[in-house]
Design an enzyme around this catalytic site. Structure first.
Site: not given
Length: 284
Positions: A57, A115
């Site tokens: 992110y 992830h």
């Protein structure tokens, strides 16, 4: 005229022998810079105690700054971050974790997730690296994100015990097979994009149920998730008003009746919104 303060909402836990995690958290994807820090500070001031971020992110510095500025004791916060799929070799995973801890200015993560799966990953080596980090106290528990059922079975076959699976899940996308796998094992299922990235606001059935309960369709969609055993939701919400609105879904979860739930259950469940070219075969 000053508006009266709202009664704080007590956010329940999804709790098992593997994990105890607040069922509503703050998703921070695309919340960066000053906006990202302010969003974290605002959420914690409202009573959120679960914050979700990721190395990918690019906002861990801002999330860490928001955590520090909020003045909430670290032990009261459930903090999640993630390692990207190109960093799953043991040494690279360790570097990514240490980088996340440094940027977040925290000595440990409550949850550390893979992830996305990588086609060529050495899953036993990944698990060994995660368990090593856990034994050293760098992470309290670990889990995975975007793993289909076949990979969850593979984890069990090698003796691994993830605490959490994070996947896209909302009122227009079924995850029944994964829920039926996770819940009996005490694995929390965290729903990202739980509001269909805002698209559920236009869903007529959700609008009708919302009018019945004096709520928005997005609150209804969130409440439908929160009422489910071992299901956690992490809607992204940068504005205080949105964060507060999401909190109101917590008491609404207990007010949805059997007819409401049946109508939501009957909606189409094939509207996946997150499907990048590196995604796994979801049916594998």
């Amino acid at each position: 005229m000053t508006q009266p303060a709202e009664t704080p909402v007590a956010i329940p836990l999804a709790e098992s022998s593997r994990i105890a995690i607040p069922k509503l958290g703050l998703g921070t994807w695309k919340l960066a810079g000053a906006e990202g820090q302010a969003a974290v500070e605002s959420a914690l001031a409202l009573g959120y105690r679960h914050v979700d971020t990721a190395d990918r992110y690019g906002n861990e510095v801002e999330v860490g700054a928001g955590l520090a500025a909020a003045g909430v004791a670290r032990g009261e916060i459930f903090l999640t971050s993630k390692v990207w799929y190109d960093n799953l070799a043991p040494e690279a995973l360790r570097r990514s974790l240490e980088g996340s801890l440094r940027k977040l200015t925290t000595p440990y993560l409550d949850l550390f997730l893979v992830h996305w799966p990588a086609p060529d990953m050495d899953l036993p080596a990944v698990v060994a690296a995660l368990e090593a980090a856990r034994s050293e106290g760098l992470i309290r528990r670990w889990g995975v994100s975007n793993f289909p059922l076949g990979l969850m079975r593979r984890l069990e076959e090698i003796g691994a015990a993830p605490a959490c699976l994070q996947v896209e899940y909302h009122a227009l996308l079924s995850q029944r097979a994964l829920l039926e796998w996770c819940v009996p094992r005490g694995i929390a299922l965290t729903a990202y994009s739980p509001l269909g990235q805002g698209a559920l606001a236009e869903q007529p059935v959700l609008q009708e149920i919302g009018r019945k309960h004096g709520a928005s369709p997005l609150q209804v969609a969130l409440a439908w998730l929160l009422r489910q055993e071992m299901v956690v939701a992490i809607p992204k919400a940068g504005r205080r008003e949105s964060q507060q609105a999401n909190l109101r879904a917590v008491p609404l979860a207990a007010k949805l009746d059997a007819a409401d739930v049946a109508r939501i259950d009957a909606l189409p469940k094939d509207r996946r919104r997150v499907n990048p070219d590196f995604a796994p075969d979801w049916n594998a």
